[in-house]
Design a protein around this motif. Structure first.
Motif, PDB file in Angstrom:
ATOM      1  N   SER A   1       2.846  -3.785   7.451  1.00  0.00           N
ATOM      2  CA  SER A   1       3.543  -4.899   7.532  1.00  0.00           C
ATOM      3  C   SER A   1       4.426  -5.138   6.155  1.00  0.00           C
ATOM      4  O   SER A   1       3.578  -5.399   5.025  1.00  0.00           O
ATOM      5  CB  SER A   1       2.965  -6.219   8.014  1.00  0.00           C
ATOM      6  N   ALA A   2       5.424  -4.960   6.128  1.00  0.00           N
ATOM      7  CA  ALA A   2       6.418  -5.101   4.949  1.00  0.00           C
ATOM      8  C   ALA A   2       6.040  -6.676   4.101  1.00  0.00           C
ATOM      9  O   ALA A   2       5.826  -6.655   2.913  1.00  0.00           O
ATOM     10  CB  ALA A   2       7.712  -4.921   5.080  1.00  0.00           C
ATOM     11  N   MET A   3       5.887  -7.711   4.963  1.00  0.00           N
ATOM     12  CA  MET A   3       5.920  -8.814   4.354  1.00  0.00           C
ATOM     13  C   MET A   3       4.476  -9.197   3.946  1.00  0.00           C
ATOM     14  O   MET A   3       3.959  -9.736   2.921  1.00  0.00           O
ATOM     15  CB  MET A   3       5.949 -10.039   5.614  1.00  0.00           C
ATOM     16  N   VAL A   4       3.407  -8.523   4.689  1.00  0.00           N
ATOM     17  CA  VAL A   4       1.815  -8.535   4.056  1.00  0.00           C
ATOM     18  C   VAL A   4       1.780  -7.780   3.117  1.00  0.00           C
ATOM     19  O   VAL A   4       1.123  -8.070   2.151  1.00  0.00           O
ATOM     20  CB  VAL A   4       1.070  -8.224   5.472  1.00  0.00           C
ATOM     21  N   ASP A   5       2.429  -6.512   2.974  1.00  0.00           N
ATOM     22  CA  ASP A   5       2.329  -5.555   1.767  1.00  0.00           C
ATOM     23  C   ASP A   5       2.792  -6.420   0.536  1.00  0.00           C
ATOM     24  O   ASP A   5       2.178  -6.379  -0.606  1.00  0.00           O
ATOM     25  CB  ASP A   5       3.364  -4.359   2.050  1.00  0.00           C
ATOM     26  N   ALA A   6       4.106  -7.160   0.552  1.00  0.00           N
ATOM     27  CA  ALA A   6       4.495  -8.001  -0.479  1.00  0.00           C
ATOM     28  C   ALA A   6       3.436  -9.113  -0.994  1.00  0.00           C
ATOM     29  O   ALA A   6       3.239  -9.242  -2.142  1.00  0.00           O
ATOM     30  CB  ALA A   6       5.733  -8.519  -0.139  1.00  0.00           C
ATOM     31  N   ILE A   7       3.090  -9.812   0.032  1.00  0.00           N
ATOM     32  CA  ILE A   7       2.084 -11.071  -0.505  1.00  0.00           C
ATOM     33  C   ILE A   7       0.919 -10.480  -1.066  1.00  0.00           C
ATOM     34  O   ILE A   7       0.253 -10.995  -1.821  1.00  0.00           O
ATOM     35  CB  ILE A   7       1.981 -11.789   0.744  1.00  0.00           C
ATOM     36  N   ILE A   8       0.399  -9.411  -0.388  1.00  0.00           N
ATOM     37  CA  ILE A   8      -1.056  -9.066  -0.896  1.00  0.00           C
ATOM     38  C   ILE A   8      -0.827  -8.217  -2.304  1.00  0.00           C
ATOM     39  O   ILE A   8      -1.797  -8.273  -3.172  1.00  0.00           O
ATOM     40  CB  ILE A   8      -1.564  -8.093   0.207  1.00  0.00           C
ATOM     41  N   ASN A   9       0.265  -7.406  -2.420  1.00  0.00           N
ATOM     42  CA  ASN A   9       0.577  -6.739  -3.811  1.00  0.00           C
ATOM     43  C   ASN A   9       0.772  -7.710  -4.907  1.00  0.00           C
ATOM     44  O   ASN A   9       0.312  -7.622  -5.983  1.00  0.00           O
ATOM     45  CB  ASN A   9       1.474  -5.858  -3.643  1.00  0.00           C
ATOM     46  N   THR A  10       1.606  -8.927  -4.655  1.00  0.00           N
ATOM     47  CA  THR A  10       1.870  -9.875  -5.642  1.00  0.00           C
ATOM     48  C   THR A  10       0.522 -10.600  -5.776  1.00  0.00           C
ATOM     49  O   THR A  10       0.425 -10.773  -7.100  1.00  0.00           O
ATOM     50  CB  THR A  10       2.726 -10.803  -4.696  1.00  0.00           C
ATOM     51  N   LYS A  11      -0.183 -10.990  -4.936  1.00  0.00           N
ATOM     52  CA  LYS A  11      -1.561 -11.833  -5.355  1.00  0.00           C
ATOM     53  C   LYS A  11      -2.567 -10.670  -5.868  1.00  0.00           C
ATOM     54  O   LYS A  11      -3.160 -11.384  -6.759  1.00  0.00           O
ATOM     55  CB  LYS A  11      -1.967 -12.461  -3.994  1.00  0.00           C
ATOM     56  N   ARG A  12      -2.694  -9.685  -5.644  1.00  0.00           N
ATOM     57  CA  ARG A  12      -3.565  -8.560  -6.318  1.00  0.00           C
ATOM     58  C   ARG A  12      -3.134  -8.541  -7.755  1.00  0.00           C
ATOM     59  O   ARG A  12      -4.224  -8.556  -8.614  1.00  0.00           O
ATOM     60  CB  ARG A  12      -3.490  -7.109  -5.505  1.00  0.00           C
ATOM     61  N   ASN A  13      -1.955  -8.424  -8.029  1.00  0.00           N
ATOM     62  CA  ASN A  13      -1.561  -8.575  -9.671  1.00  0.00           C
ATOM     63  C   ASN A  13      -2.017  -9.569 -10.121  1.00  0.00           C
ATOM     64  O   ASN A  13      -2.405  -9.622 -11.271  1.00  0.00           O
ATOM     65  CB  ASN A  13      -0.006  -8.055  -9.621  1.00  0.00           C
ATOM     66  N   ILE A  14      -1.630 -10.772  -9.482  1.00  0.00           N
ATOM     67  CA  ILE A  14      -2.203 -11.955 -10.125  1.00  0.00           C
ATOM     68  C   ILE A  14      -3.717 -12.138 -10.515  1.00  0.00           C
ATOM     69  O   ILE A  14      -4.005 -12.448 -11.368  1.00  0.00           O
ATOM     70  CB  ILE A  14      -1.691 -13.427  -9.411  1.00  0.00           C
ATOM     71  N   ALA A  15      -4.334 -11.733  -9.423  1.00  0.00           N
ATOM     72  CA  ALA A  15      -5.873 -11.614  -9.812  1.00  0.00           C
ATOM     73  C   ALA A  15      -6.424 -10.758 -10.603  1.00  0.00           C
ATOM     74  O   ALA A  15      -7.266 -11.262 -11.344  1.00  0.00           O
ATOM     75  CB  ALA A  15      -6.401 -11.207  -8.161  1.00  0.00           C
ATOM     76  N   GLU A  16      -5.872  -9.738 -10.979  1.00  0.00           N
ATOM     77  CA  GLU A  16      -6.329  -8.697 -11.903  1.00  0.00           C
ATOM     78  C   GLU A  16      -5.762  -9.155 -12.966  1.00  0.00           C
ATOM     79  O   GLU A  16      -6.751  -8.707 -14.158  1.00  0.00           O
ATOM     80  CB  GLU A  16      -5.620  -7.397 -11.247  1.00  0.00           C
TER      81      GLU A  16
END
Length: 438
Positions: free
Chosen positions: A299-314
Motif C-alpha cells: 500500500s503506497a499510503m502505508v509505505d509512506a507513513i511507515i517509512n517516515t516514522k521509521r526514519n524519525i524513530a531511528e
C-alpha cells in the motif's frame, strides 16, 4: 378493584422503564432503531425492574425516598442493557426522571385544580382519578420521547464537566419538585397550586433547554476535535509525501552514480587491479548498511507513513522492527490506515524516548479474514493509556487515540492496550470483510 388499581400502577411503571431505555438509546446509539434481541431484553428487564419499584410502592406510594430508589433502579436497568459509561447513563436517567416526575406532578396539580381535589389524594390514594392522571401523564411522556426520537438522533459524547453541571441542575430540579409538591399539600390554597403548576412547567422547559445547550456545546467540542484531527492528518500526509520524495531522489541519485561506479570497476578489472575492486566493494558494503532503504508493504499510503516514522524513530536511537504484509483486499481505507498507524506509532516513539532500552515493532497482517494491527514498544513504569505518551500537547494525544478508537468502532473492530513485562502492546482487530459481525 384494588387488583385493577395495582395493574394500572404496574403498567405505568413498566411504561416508564421501557421509555427510559428508549430515551437512553436515542443518545448512545448511532442508529436508534432497535433489533429484536435488544427489544426482548428491554421488555424482560423492564418487567423485572417494575416489580422492584412496585414492591417499594407497596410500602409508600409517593415519597422522595421512593423516587430516588426508582431512579437508581432505572439507572441500573440502563447499565444492564447497554453496558456503557456510568456517567452517561446516570445523566440520561436523571434527565428522564426529572421530566417524568415533573409531568406526573404537573398533571396531578392540574387535575386537582380542575376537579377540586387535593393533590395529596391523587398522589397517595389509589382511585379512578389517580388512574386518569396516570393515563394522561404517561401519554404526554410517550409523546415527548417520540418527539426527541424524531428530531434528535445524534450520538451523545459529552465532556465530564458538562455531565457534572447538568446532573447538578437535574438533581436540584428533582429536589425542588418534591419540595414544592409537599409545600402545596401542606398549605393547600389556590395560589400555591397555581404556583406549583407554573414551577413544574418551568422545570420541564428548563431541563430540556439546558440539555439542548449541553448537546450544542458537545457538538462544538466534537467539531473542534475533528478540525484538530484533520490538521494532524494533513500534517502527517505532508510529511509522508516529503519523505517519499526524499527517498525517490536518493534512489534516482544512486542510479545515476551506479553507471559511473560500473565504469570504474570495469577500468580496474581491465588493468588487473583486483585490490582496488576489493577495497571499493568493502566500502560500498559498509555504506549500503547505513543508507536509507524503502519498505514496501503493498500500500503506497502505508509505505509512506511507515517509512517516515521509521526514519524519525531511528534518528532518536530507537530500534524499529517491521512485520507488515497488507492484504490484497483491505476493508479499512488508506486514510483511516494512515491515521491509525500514524497515531499509534507516534505514541510508541514518544513512549520509547525516555526508556533505557528503546525498541518498537509494527505488525500488520491478516489471519483468517481478521486484519490485525499491532504496535509494540518498550516501556518501564506504571502503565495507563495517559502515561504512555510524553507529549506536551496532552489534548492532541487524547484526540489522536480517540480518533483511532472511533475508526476502529466504525469498522466494528476491537481496540486493546496492555502492558506485558517491559512492553506496551496496542492491538487492533478488524474483520476484513464487508459482512457485518453477528
Amino acid at each position: 378493584m384494588i387488583l385493577f388499581y395495582w395493574m394500572i400502577e404496574y403498567g405505568a411503571t413498566f411504561m416508564e422503564a421501557v421509555g427510559c431505555c428508549f430515551f437512553t438509546k436515542i443518545f448512545i446509539e448511532k442508529n436508534a432503531d432497535t433489533d429484536k434481541n435488544q427489544k426482548n431484553r428491554i421488555m424482560i428487564y423492564s418487567a423485572l425492574a417494575s416489580v422492584l419499584v412496585m414492591l417499594a410502592n407497596k410500602v409508600d406510594l409517593f415519597s422522595f425516598t421512593n423516587g430516588m430508589l426508582g431512579i437508581f433502579i432505572l439507572w441500573m436497568l440502563q447499565f444492564i442493557i447497554y453496558r456503557r459509561k456510568y456517567s452517561i447513563l446516570a445523566l440520561l436517567t436523571l434527565i428522564y426522571a426529572v421530566i417524568d416526575s415533573a409531568i406526573d406532578l404537573l398533571v396531578a396539580q392540574i387535575w386537582g385544580i380542575a376537579f377540586d381535589m387535593k393533590p395529596s389524594y391523587l398522589l397517595n390514594m389509589q382511585s379512578l382519578n389517580r388512574c386518569g392522571c396516570i393515563f394522561i401523564s404517561k401519554l404526554i411522556l410517550c409523546i415527548l420521547i417520540y418527539l426527541v426520537y424524531k428530531y434528535n438522533k445524534s450520538k451523545l459524547d459529552i465532556p465530564k464537566k458538562y455531565i457534572l453541571i447538568i446532573c447538578f441542575i437535574a438533581g436540584t430540579l428533582m429536589s425542588f419538585d418534591y419540595f414544592i409538591i409537599e409545600k402545596s399539600i401542606a398549605i393547600e390554597n389556590r395560589i400555591m397550586e397555581i404556583l406549583s403548576v407554573v414551577f413544574f412547567v418551568a422545570s420541564i422547559i428548563l431541563i430540556i433547554l439546558v440539555f439542548s445547550l449541553i448537546l450544542k456545546l458537545a457538538e462544538n467540542y466534537k467539531q473542534k476535535q475533528d478540525i484538530s484531527l484533520l490538521e494532524l492528518q494533513n500534517e502527517m500526509i505532508v510529511k509522508s509525501e516529503k519523505n517519499t520524495e526524499q527517498v525517490f531522489n536518493l534512489w534516482r541519485s544512486s542510479i545515476h552514480d551506479y553507471k559511473h561506479k560500473i565504469f570504474a570497476i570495469k577500468h580496474w578489472l581491465d588493468e588487473g587491479n583486483i585490490e582496488k575492486v576489493r577495497d571499493f566493494i568493502e566500502k560500498e558494503s559498509e555504506s549500503l548498511s547505513q543508507k536509507i532503504f524503502y519498505i514496501k508493504t503493498g500500500s503506497a499510503m502505508v509505505d509512506a507513513i511507515i517509512n517516515t516514522k521509521r526514519n524519525i524513530a531511528e534518528e532518536k536511537g530507537i530500534v524499529f522492527s517491521i512485520n507488515v504484509a497488507m492484504p490484497k483486499m483491505c476493508i479499512v481505507s488508506d486514510l483511516d490506515l494512515v491515521c491509525i498507524l500514524g497515531n499509534l506509532i507516534d505514541n510508541a516513539i514518544e513512549a520509547c524516548e525516555k526508556q533505557d532500552k528503546k525498541h518498537m515493532e509494527v505488525v500488520v497482517k491478516e489471519i483468517k479474514k481478521l486484519l490485525i494491527i499491532k504496535v509494540i514498544n518498550s516501556y518501564q513504569g506504571q502503565f495507563t493509556e495517559k502515561t504512555v505518551t510524553t507529549k506536551k500537547e496532552k489534548y492532541l494525544h487524547g484526540i489522536g487515540l480517540k480518533n483511532v478508537k472511533s475508526i476502529v468502532e466504525k469498522y466494528d473492530g476491537t481496540y486493546e492496550m496492555s502492558k506485558e513485562k517491559d512492553e506496551v502492546v496496542t492491538k487492533i482487530m478488524i474483520l476484513n470483510t464487508n459482512e457485518k459481525q453477528p
